[in-house]
Design a protein around this motif. Structure first.
Motif, PDB file in Angstrom:
ATOM      1  N   ARG A  56       0.837  -1.210   0.000  1.00 44.29           N
ATOM      2  CA  ARG A  56       0.000   0.000   0.000  1.00 44.29           C
ATOM      3  C   ARG A  56       0.869   1.257   0.000  1.00 44.29           C
ATOM      4  O   ARG A  56       1.888   1.310   0.645  1.00 44.29           O
ATOM      5  CB  ARG A  56      -0.901   0.010   1.244  1.00 44.29           C
ATOM      6  CG  ARG A  56      -1.878   1.189   1.275  1.00 44.29           C
ATOM      7  CD  ARG A  56      -2.250   1.578   2.692  1.00 44.29           C
ATOM      8  NE  ARG A  56      -1.071   1.878   3.493  1.00 44.29           N
ATOM      9  CZ  ARG A  56      -0.404   3.041   3.453  1.00 44.29           C
ATOM     10  NH1 ARG A  56      -0.795   4.019   2.680  1.00 44.29           N
ATOM     11  NH2 ARG A  56       0.677   3.220   4.202  1.00 44.29           N
ATOM     12  N   SER A  92       0.407   5.802  -0.391  1.00 48.76           N
ATOM     13  CA  SER A  92      -0.500   6.940  -0.541  1.00 48.76           C
ATOM     14  C   SER A  92      -0.459   7.379  -1.993  1.00 48.76           C
ATOM     15  O   SER A  92       0.568   7.885  -2.461  1.00 48.76           O
ATOM     16  CB  SER A  92      -0.065   8.092   0.370  1.00 48.76           C
ATOM     17  OG  SER A  92      -0.361   7.785   1.702  1.00 48.76           O
ATOM     18  N   ARG A 150      -1.580   9.686  -5.062  1.00 45.37           N
ATOM     19  CA  ARG A 150      -2.098  11.047  -5.291  1.00 45.37           C
ATOM     20  C   ARG A 150      -2.288  11.361  -6.770  1.00 45.37           C
ATOM     21  O   ARG A 150      -2.574  12.498  -7.126  1.00 45.37           O
ATOM     22  CB  ARG A 150      -1.175  12.075  -4.620  1.00 45.37           C
ATOM     23  CG  ARG A 150      -1.094  11.897  -3.101  1.00 45.37           C
ATOM     24  CD  ARG A 150      -0.236  12.948  -2.422  1.00 45.37           C
ATOM     25  NE  ARG A 150      -0.169  12.744  -0.980  1.00 45.37           N
ATOM     26  CZ  ARG A 150       0.670  11.930  -0.357  1.00 45.37           C
ATOM     27  NH1 ARG A 150       1.555  11.234  -1.057  1.00 45.37           N
ATOM     28  NH2 ARG A 150       0.647  11.812   0.968  1.00 45.37           N
ATOM     29  N   ASN A 194      -3.944  21.145   0.042  1.00 46.07           N
ATOM     30  CA  ASN A 194      -3.571  19.828   0.548  1.00 46.07           C
ATOM     31  C   ASN A 194      -2.951  19.037  -0.607  1.00 46.07           C
ATOM     32  O   ASN A 194      -3.473  19.074  -1.719  1.00 46.07           O
ATOM     33  CB  ASN A 194      -4.819  19.101   1.076  1.00 46.07           C
ATOM     34  CG  ASN A 194      -4.458  17.814   1.797  1.00 46.07           C
ATOM     35  OD1 ASN A 194      -3.936  16.877   1.197  1.00 46.07           O
ATOM     36  ND2 ASN A 194      -4.711  17.783   3.080  1.00 46.07           N
ATOM     37  N   PHE A 249      -5.033   8.704   2.723  1.00 50.57           N
ATOM     38  CA  PHE A 249      -5.695   9.268   3.908  1.00 50.57           C
ATOM     39  C   PHE A 249      -5.457  10.769   3.884  1.00 50.57           C
ATOM     40  O   PHE A 249      -4.328  11.224   3.978  1.00 50.57           O
ATOM     41  CB  PHE A 249      -5.087   8.634   5.164  1.00 50.57           C
ATOM     42  CG  PHE A 249      -5.851   8.859   6.454  1.00 50.57           C
ATOM     43  CD1 PHE A 249      -6.406  10.087   6.774  1.00 50.57           C
ATOM     44  CD2 PHE A 249      -5.990   7.820   7.359  1.00 50.57           C
ATOM     45  CE1 PHE A 249      -7.094  10.279   7.971  1.00 50.57           C
ATOM     46  CE2 PHE A 249      -6.679   7.997   8.559  1.00 50.57           C
ATOM     47  CZ  PHE A 249      -7.226   9.223   8.866  1.00 50.57           C
ATOM     48  N   GLY A 280      -6.194  13.996   5.948  1.00 53.65           N
ATOM     49  CA  GLY A 280      -6.691  14.386   7.272  1.00 53.65           C
ATOM     50  C   GLY A 280      -6.649  15.887   7.519  1.00 53.65           C
ATOM     51  O   GLY A 280      -7.318  16.395   8.418  1.00 53.65           O
ATOM     52  N   ARG A 329       7.939   4.945   1.192  1.00 56.44           N
ATOM     53  CA  ARG A 329       8.411   6.024   2.059  1.00 56.44           C
ATOM     54  C   ARG A 329       9.301   5.422   3.146  1.00 56.44           C
ATOM     55  O   ARG A 329       9.115   4.271   3.539  1.00 56.44           O
ATOM     56  CB  ARG A 329       7.236   6.748   2.730  1.00 56.44           C
ATOM     57  CG  ARG A 329       6.234   7.397   1.786  1.00 56.44           C
ATOM     58  CD  ARG A 329       6.825   8.511   0.921  1.00 56.44           C
ATOM     59  NE  ARG A 329       7.646   9.459   1.660  1.00 56.44           N
ATOM     60  CZ  ARG A 329       7.178  10.483   2.382  1.00 56.44           C
ATOM     61  NH1 ARG A 329       5.896  10.721   2.472  1.00 56.44           N
ATOM     62  NH2 ARG A 329       8.011  11.299   3.004  1.00 56.44           N
ATOM     63  N   ARG A 344      10.852   4.184   6.527  1.00 53.00           N
ATOM     64  CA  ARG A 344      10.259   3.687   7.770  1.00 53.00           C
ATOM     65  C   ARG A 344      11.353   3.504   8.822  1.00 53.00           C
ATOM     66  O   ARG A 344      12.469   3.118   8.480  1.00 53.00           O
ATOM     67  CB  ARG A 344       9.576   2.326   7.555  1.00 53.00           C
ATOM     68  CG  ARG A 344       8.284   2.398   6.738  1.00 53.00           C
ATOM     69  CD  ARG A 344       7.208   3.173   7.471  1.00 53.00           C
ATOM     70  NE  ARG A 344       5.889   3.047   6.897  1.00 53.00           N
ATOM     71  CZ  ARG A 344       5.328   3.899   6.036  1.00 53.00           C
ATOM     72  NH1 ARG A 344       5.996   4.961   5.629  1.00 53.00           N
ATOM     73  NH2 ARG A 344       4.104   3.701   5.596  1.00 53.00           N
TER      74      ARG A 344
HETATM   75  C1  LIG Z   1      -3.862  10.548   9.941  1.00 56.00           C
HETATM   76  C2  LIG Z   1      -3.233  10.808   8.584  1.00 56.00           C
HETATM   77  C3  LIG Z   1      -3.463  12.007   7.946  1.00 56.00           C
HETATM   78  C4  LIG Z   1      -2.923  12.231   6.684  1.00 56.00           C
HETATM   79  N1  LIG Z   1      -3.215  13.410   6.054  1.00 56.00           N
HETATM   80  C5  LIG Z   1      -2.765  13.603   4.790  1.00 56.00           C
HETATM   81  C6  LIG Z   1      -3.169  14.751   4.074  1.00 56.00           C
HETATM   82  O1  LIG Z   1      -3.909  15.591   4.581  1.00 56.00           O
HETATM   83  N2  LIG Z   1      -2.741  14.869   2.789  1.00 56.00           N
HETATM   84  C7  LIG Z   1      -1.949  13.942   2.186  1.00 56.00           C
HETATM   85  O2  LIG Z   1      -1.620  14.110   1.006  1.00 56.00           O
HETATM   86  N3  LIG Z   1      -1.517  12.840   2.854  1.00 56.00           N
HETATM   87  C8  LIG Z   1      -1.921  12.643   4.134  1.00 56.00           C
HETATM   88  N4  LIG Z   1      -1.566  11.497   4.813  1.00 56.00           N
HETATM   89  C9  LIG Z   1      -0.715  10.499   4.145  1.00 56.00           C
HETATM   90  C10 LIG Z   1       0.718  10.451   4.716  1.00 56.00           C
HETATM   91  O3  LIG Z   1       1.431  11.566   4.275  1.00 56.00           O
HETATM   92  C11 LIG Z   1       1.385   9.123   4.283  1.00 56.00           C
HETATM   93  O4  LIG Z   1       0.650   8.038   4.819  1.00 56.00           O
HETATM   94  C12 LIG Z   1       2.833   9.017   4.762  1.00 56.00           C
HETATM   95  O5  LIG Z   1       3.640  10.003   4.127  1.00 56.00           O
HETATM   96  C13 LIG Z   1       3.452   7.646   4.454  1.00 56.00           C
HETATM   97  O6  LIG Z   1       3.365   7.328   3.078  1.00 56.00           O
HETATM   98  P1  LIG Z   1       2.612   6.015   2.588  1.00 56.00           P
HETATM   99  O7  LIG Z   1       1.169   6.121   3.023  1.00 56.00           O
HETATM  100  O8  LIG Z   1       2.740   5.997   1.079  1.00 56.00           O
HETATM  101  O9  LIG Z   1       3.280   4.839   3.212  1.00 56.00           O
HETATM  102  C14 LIG Z   1      -2.095  11.256   6.077  1.00 56.00           C
HETATM  103  C15 LIG Z   1      -1.883  10.040   6.727  1.00 56.00           C
HETATM  104  C16 LIG Z   1      -2.443   9.806   7.951  1.00 56.00           C
HETATM  105  C17 LIG Z   1      -2.246   8.468   8.615  1.00 56.00           C
END
Ligand SMILES: Cc1cc2nc3c(=O)[nH]c(=O)nc-3n(C[C@H](O)[C@H](O)[C@H](O)COP(=O)(O)O)c2cc1C
Length: 171
Positions: free
Chosen positions: A9, A11, A13, A65, A120, A122, A157, A159
């Protein structure tokens, strides 16, 4: 699935225009129902917005965002809404944020298992998003995620190593 989906998984975009099938969407939503929650309170609701106009408005409302454009691009937007009163609290710990996080993780992992992307989101002004999605005032809009076919899979990313975060027997 478990470990594969957990490790693969990301994030996401950037999304393709391609639709998410109803079957995949229902599978992702159904996975959410199985999330753990404090005292099994399940104080959550999920708004599913497919309408392009609605998504465009939310995208604009969260402008700035890093996930804002993705909300307009991906064919589905999910909003996780929590009722803090229904979710409950104990010893000064309100549980709705924790429960929302677990619910969101279930959604994200189920999507990853189907080859779909999520992120996610937030950090946004709830009061700008609330009227667009029609969320009643007593619910907190804890998180948003686009759901769709990734146009670009980001790399892993960084860890922390286990040795940096795990304290065996005592800290
Ligand atoms: C509680 C929470 C809030 C987050 N808010 C944002 C956000 O507002 N915008 C965004 O682009 N990513 C957001 N993220 C994603 C994180 O930036 C991302 O999970 C982190 O950099 C690790 O990358 P990965 O998810 O690809 O492993 C959020 C993640 C979490 C858990």
């Amino acid at each position: 699935m478990a470990v594969d989906a957990i490790k693969l998984r990301r994030s996401v975009r950037k999304y393709e225009e391609k639709e998410v099938t109803d079957g995949d969407l229902e599978q992702v939503l159904d996975a959410a129902r199985y999330a753990a929650s404090w005292a099994n309170k399940q104080g959550w609701h999920i708004v599913v917005a497919k309408n392009a106009g609605t998504r465009a408005k939310v995208s604009e409302a969260i402008e700035g965002n890093p996930g804002a454009r993705a909300v307009g691009q991906a064919p589905v937007l999910l909003a996780v809404c929590m009722d803090p009163e229904a979710s409950g609290d104990m010893n000064g710990k309100p549980y709705y944020m924790t429960d929302a996080g677990i619910l969101m993780d279930h959604l994200m992992l189920a999507a990853a298992d189907l080859g779909l992307g999520t992120v996610f989101i937030g950090a946004f002004d709830e009061e700008k998003v609330r009227p667009i999605l029609g969320v009643p005032g007593k619910f907190r809009i804890v998180g948003l995620t686009p759901l769709g076919h990734p146009a670009k899979m980001p790399g892993e990313r960084p860890r922390n190593e286990l040795g940096d975060i795990v304290h065996r027997e005592t800290w």
